[in-house]
Write a protein that holds these residues in place. Structure first.
Motif, PDB file in Angstrom:
ATOM      1  N   LYS A 197     -18.092  -4.841   8.842  1.00  0.00           N
ATOM      2  CA  LYS A 197     -18.172  -6.078   8.070  1.00  0.00           C
ATOM      3  C   LYS A 197     -18.299  -7.272   9.012  1.00  0.00           C
ATOM      4  O   LYS A 197     -17.652  -7.315  10.064  1.00  0.00           O
ATOM      5  N   GLN A 198     -19.109  -8.248   8.623  1.00  0.00           N
ATOM      6  CA  GLN A 198     -19.314  -9.446   9.445  1.00  0.00           C
ATOM      7  C   GLN A 198     -20.193 -10.427   8.694  1.00  0.00           C
ATOM      8  O   GLN A 198     -20.705 -10.121   7.615  1.00  0.00           O
ATOM      9  N   ASP A 199     -20.395 -11.586   9.276  1.00  0.00           N
ATOM     10  CA  ASP A 199     -21.347 -12.558   8.748  1.00  0.00           C
ATOM     11  C   ASP A 199     -22.717 -12.184   9.292  1.00  0.00           C
ATOM     12  O   ASP A 199     -22.939 -12.198  10.505  1.00  0.00           O
ATOM     13  N   SER A 200     -23.638 -11.830   8.415  1.00  0.00           N
ATOM     14  CA  SER A 200     -24.961 -11.374   8.859  1.00  0.00           C
ATOM     15  C   SER A 200     -25.958 -12.513   9.062  1.00  0.00           C
ATOM     16  O   SER A 200     -27.071 -12.278   9.538  1.00  0.00           O
ATOM     17  N   PHE A 201     -25.562 -13.737   8.701  1.00  0.00           N
ATOM     18  CA  PHE A 201     -26.500 -14.851   8.858  1.00  0.00           C
ATOM     19  C   PHE A 201     -25.771 -16.037   9.478  1.00  0.00           C
ATOM     20  O   PHE A 201     -25.350 -16.977   8.800  1.00  0.00           O
ATOM     21  N   ILE A 202     -25.590 -15.970  10.802  1.00  0.00           N
ATOM     22  CA  ILE A 202     -24.976 -17.045  11.572  1.00  0.00           C
ATOM     23  C   ILE A 202     -26.108 -17.901  12.143  1.00  0.00           C
ATOM     24  O   ILE A 202     -26.905 -17.404  12.951  1.00  0.00           O
ATOM     25  N   PRO A 203     -26.221 -19.158  11.754  1.00  0.00           N
ATOM     26  CA  PRO A 203     -27.367 -19.979  12.170  1.00  0.00           C
ATOM     27  C   PRO A 203     -27.610 -20.025  13.672  1.00  0.00           C
ATOM     28  O   PRO A 203     -28.756 -19.915  14.122  1.00  0.00           O
ATOM     29  N   VAL A 204     -26.558 -20.152  14.477  1.00  0.00           N
ATOM     30  CA  VAL A 204     -26.759 -20.238  15.919  1.00  0.00           C
ATOM     31  C   VAL A 204     -27.261 -18.908  16.477  1.00  0.00           C
ATOM     32  O   VAL A 204     -28.045 -18.881  17.443  1.00  0.00           O
ATOM     33  N   ARG A 205     -26.835 -17.798  15.885  1.00  0.00           N
ATOM     34  CA  ARG A 205     -27.326 -16.487  16.309  1.00  0.00           C
ATOM     35  C   ARG A 205     -28.803 -16.348  15.972  1.00  0.00           C
ATOM     36  O   ARG A 205     -29.593 -15.840  16.786  1.00  0.00           O
ATOM     37  N   LYS A 206     -29.192 -16.780  14.789  1.00  0.00           N
ATOM     38  CA  LYS A 206     -30.601 -16.766  14.386  1.00  0.00           C
ATOM     39  C   LYS A 206     -31.447 -17.608  15.343  1.00  0.00           C
ATOM     40  O   LYS A 206     -32.507 -17.176  15.810  1.00  0.00           O
ATOM     41  N   ALA A 207     -30.978 -18.829  15.657  1.00  0.00           N
ATOM     42  CA  ALA A 207     -31.733 -19.711  16.545  1.00  0.00           C
ATOM     43  C   ALA A 207     -31.850 -19.108  17.945  1.00  0.00           C
ATOM     44  O   ALA A 207     -32.920 -19.162  18.571  1.00  0.00           O
ATOM     45  N   PHE A 208     -30.768 -18.515  18.428  1.00  0.00           N
ATOM     46  CA  PHE A 208     -30.788 -17.904  19.751  1.00  0.00           C
ATOM     47  C   PHE A 208     -31.796 -16.767  19.810  1.00  0.00           C
ATOM     48  O   PHE A 208     -32.612 -16.674  20.735  1.00  0.00           O
ATOM     49  N   TRP A 209     -31.751 -15.895  18.819  1.00  0.00           N
ATOM     50  CA  TRP A 209     -32.649 -14.738  18.821  1.00  0.00           C
ATOM     51  C   TRP A 209     -34.108 -15.184  18.713  1.00  0.00           C
ATOM     52  O   TRP A 209     -34.965 -14.742  19.476  1.00  0.00           O
ATOM     53  N   GLU A 210     -34.400 -16.074  17.777  1.00  0.00           N
ATOM     54  CA  GLU A 210     -35.791 -16.476  17.554  1.00  0.00           C
ATOM     55  C   GLU A 210     -36.367 -17.250  18.737  1.00  0.00           C
ATOM     56  O   GLU A 210     -37.560 -17.116  19.049  1.00  0.00           O
ATOM     57  N   ASP A 211     -35.557 -18.061  19.399  1.00  0.00           N
ATOM     58  CA  ASP A 211     -36.076 -18.907  20.465  1.00  0.00           C
ATOM     59  C   ASP A 211     -36.008 -18.282  21.849  1.00  0.00           C
ATOM     60  O   ASP A 211     -36.783 -18.649  22.731  1.00  0.00           O
ATOM     61  N   HIS A 212     -35.091 -17.338  22.064  1.00  0.00           N
ATOM     62  CA  HIS A 212     -34.867 -16.871  23.430  1.00  0.00           C
ATOM     63  C   HIS A 212     -35.001 -15.362  23.633  1.00  0.00           C
ATOM     64  O   HIS A 212     -35.231 -14.918  24.754  1.00  0.00           O
ATOM     65  N   VAL A 213     -34.827 -14.582  22.582  1.00  0.00           N
ATOM     66  CA  VAL A 213     -34.795 -13.121  22.729  1.00  0.00           C
ATOM     67  C   VAL A 213     -36.176 -12.531  22.457  1.00  0.00           C
ATOM     68  O   VAL A 213     -36.895 -13.002  21.577  1.00  0.00           O
ATOM     69  N   ARG A 214     -36.519 -11.506  23.197  1.00  0.00           N
ATOM     70  CA  ARG A 214     -37.785 -10.810  22.993  1.00  0.00           C
ATOM     71  C   ARG A 214     -37.515  -9.341  22.720  1.00  0.00           C
ATOM     72  O   ARG A 214     -36.796  -8.685  23.477  1.00  0.00           O
ATOM     73  N   MET A 215     -38.078  -8.834  21.633  1.00  0.00           N
ATOM     74  CA  MET A 215     -38.034  -7.403  21.324  1.00  0.00           C
ATOM     75  C   MET A 215     -39.328  -6.777  21.799  1.00  0.00           C
ATOM     76  O   MET A 215     -40.407  -7.278  21.500  1.00  0.00           O
ATOM     77  N   ASP A 216     -39.218  -5.695  22.539  1.00  0.00           N
ATOM     78  CA  ASP A 216     -40.415  -5.062  23.086  1.00  0.00           C
ATOM     79  C   ASP A 216     -40.092  -3.602  23.379  1.00  0.00           C
ATOM     80  O   ASP A 216     -39.214  -3.312  24.196  1.00  0.00           O
ATOM     81  N   PRO A 217     -40.781  -2.644  22.729  1.00  0.00           N
ATOM     82  CA  PRO A 217     -40.473  -1.228  22.975  1.00  0.00           C
ATOM     83  C   PRO A 217     -40.769  -0.775  24.395  1.00  0.00           C
ATOM     84  O   PRO A 217     -40.326   0.305  24.798  1.00  0.00           O
ATOM     85  N   TRP A 218     -41.497  -1.627  25.165  1.00  0.00           N
ATOM     86  CA  TRP A 218     -41.719  -1.319  26.567  1.00  0.00           C
ATOM     87  C   TRP A 218     -40.561  -1.809  27.435  1.00  0.00           C
ATOM     88  O   TRP A 218     -40.594  -1.628  28.655  1.00  0.00           O
ATOM     89  N   HIS A 219     -39.570  -2.445  26.834  1.00  0.00           N
ATOM     90  CA  HIS A 219     -38.313  -2.746  27.516  1.00  0.00           C
ATOM     91  C   HIS A 219     -37.373  -1.583  27.270  1.00  0.00           C
ATOM     92  O   HIS A 219     -36.736  -1.492  26.225  1.00  0.00           O
ATOM     93  N   GLY A 220     -37.303  -0.668  28.194  1.00  0.00           N
ATOM     94  CA  GLY A 220     -36.443   0.482  27.964  1.00  0.00           C
ATOM     95  C   GLY A 220     -36.722   1.628  28.914  1.00  0.00           C
ATOM     96  O   GLY A 220     -37.363   1.476  29.965  1.00  0.00           O
ATOM     97  N   LEU A 221     -36.250   2.788  28.534  1.00  0.00           N
ATOM     98  CA  LEU A 221     -36.299   3.985  29.360  1.00  0.00           C
ATOM     99  C   LEU A 221     -37.703   4.577  29.457  1.00  0.00           C
ATOM    100  O   LEU A 221     -38.432   4.642  28.458  1.00  0.00           O
ATOM    101  N   LYS A 222     -38.054   5.058  30.628  1.00  0.00           N
ATOM    102  CA  LYS A 222     -39.321   5.778  30.779  1.00  0.00           C
ATOM    103  C   LYS A 222     -39.313   7.046  29.933  1.00  0.00           C
ATOM    104  O   LYS A 222     -40.367   7.492  29.468  1.00  0.00           O
ATOM    105  N   SER A 223     -38.142   7.623  29.723  1.00  0.00           N
ATOM    106  CA  SER A 223     -38.032   8.837  28.916  1.00  0.00           C
ATOM    107  C   SER A 223     -38.159   8.548  27.422  1.00  0.00           C
ATOM    108  O   SER A 223     -38.130   9.466  26.604  1.00  0.00           O
ATOM    109  N   PHE A 224     -38.321   7.257  27.053  1.00  0.00           N
ATOM    110  CA  PHE A 224     -38.499   6.838  25.658  1.00  0.00           C
ATOM    111  C   PHE A 224     -39.815   6.052  25.548  1.00  0.00           C
ATOM    112  O   PHE A 224     -39.933   5.124  24.761  1.00  0.00           O
TER     113      PHE A 224
END
Length: 370
Positions: free
Chosen positions: A297-324
């Motif tokens: 259980k938690q707050d799933s919509f924290i504005p600062v978390r949303k802003a941090f992820w959208e502005d600074h975080v990058r999702m990329d499946p090439w960020h990870g293990l060579k075995s994956f």
């Protein structure tokens, strides 16, 4: 796992090795198509910037919620004990629920594929060069088992149509109906518009799975989540932000649990890697559970978390293990367009990319400290 008359032999089947001949076949001209697609993605991002005066990713622009939890890897049979799932372990994770298109203001009442991006922390093993200093594994999911952008050639053709006719659905459909893959291309507008916590998520594309090749899936497994399957968005009575509202209400009162399953490659004729426009038959090639995801259980919509992820975080499946390793045309495409999309976003917004290495860096409140 799908019902199957012979699931007891799963450990003795002949699974295809990840670098066997024919698993990947790069077609002529793919590099040129990929570069053209990267340029088109940037064009679409700029169009959204003109509307919102803020730059978002080329896809999955609308955040529905971001939560923290745990990936639990349990002991599995030897053929499944591969890569991230090679031995029992627990990993901190952060997950972002999203809506797939590139418009952050897209109405939740409009049926569209939904996405889920997962960052797994403290992952041991040899990483690809782009993420070698960060012990995280990025894993992407989508609410449809097949990907209409099935390969680079198809993606280029469809993006050209969307840029030209995206504001005129009738005209766009005329051109889609002239294609041989009409049903696949129109399917994105016909997906069930249901509660995100009851939505099964799929990799759509293939990945190296240690010695083998797999697609993967997240299956809602708690009784509370299963009961939400009949919770359907009603355009006439629900608000345009209903999906994030539902998610917030759920996590305020319940924890979530998912089975992490894989579907291993056995037959390239039945289970293409280069073309992601068809799901692999789950009766012939059953899903097998290798772990579970638990989100408290938690707050799933924290504005600062949303802003941090959208502005600074990058999702990329090439960020990870060579075995994956991501495999096939759509994933080779991602290796180019994801950095191009991210670079433009950071440049226009004046934000630097943060390669998160500790789940505590993802804020729970307060202000972004960069």
């Amino acid at each position: 796992m799908a019902a199957n008359s012979s699931t007891s032999d799963l450990g003795s089947r002949k699974y295809v090795h990840w670098n066997a001949p024919g698993v990947e076949k790069v077609p002529p001209g793919e590099a040129e198509d990929v570069q053209a697609i990267a340029d088109m993605i940037n064009t679409m991002q700029k169009a959204q910037y003109n509307n919102h005066r803020h730059m978002y990713g080329g896809t999955h622009a609308r955040t529905q919620g971001i939560v923290k939890g745990e990936l639990v890897v349990e002991e599995v049979p030897p053929h499944l004990a591969q890569t991230l799932f090679s031995k029992p372990a627990k990993y901190p994770i952060a997950m972002r629920y999203s809506t797939e298109p590139g418009d952050p203001a897209l109405d939740d009442r409009i049926p569209q594929p939904r996405g889920l991006g997962m960052k797994v922390f403290n992952v041991p093993g040899e990483m690809f060069e782009v993420g070698k200093d960060f012990d995280t594994q990025d894993i992407e999911f989508n609410s449809t088992p097949a990907l209409e952008l099935a390969d680079a050639k198809t993606t280029k053709e469809i993006f050209e149509l969307r840029i030209k006719y995206g504001g005129n659905k009738e005209e766009l459909y005329k051109h889609l109906e002239a294609r041989k893959d009409t049903e696949l291309q129109k399917s994105r507008d016909e997906v069930p518009n249901i509660h995100l916590e009851s939505t099964r998520m799929y990799s759509q594309t293939a990945y190296r799975y240690g010695d083998y090749v797999a697609k993967y899936s997240l299956v809602p497994s708690s009784e509370t989540q299963k009961k939400l399957y009949n919770e359907v968005v009603k355009p006439d009575s629900h608000p345009d932000h209903i999906l994030s509202d539902w998610l917030k209400e759920f996590y305020a009162n319940h924890e979530a649990e998912y089975l992490f399953q894989v579907q291993l490659l056995e037959n390239l004729d039945d289970q293409p890697v280069e073309y992601a426009g068809a799901a692999w038959d789950e009766e012939k090639y059953p899903w097998q559970t290798v772990g579970k995801v638990v989100v408290p259980k938690q707050d799933s919509f924290i504005p600062v978390r949303k802003a941090f992820w959208e502005d600074h975080v990058r999702m990329d499946p090439w960020h990870g293990l060579k075995s994956f390793q991501p495999l096939g045309s759509p994933n080779r495409l991602r290796r180019v367009i994801y950095p191009a999309s991210s670079e433009l976003r950071r440049q226009i917004n004046g934000r630097r990319q943060i390669n998160v290495t500790d789940i505590k860096q993802i804020p729970d409140g307060g202000f972004i400290d960069v």
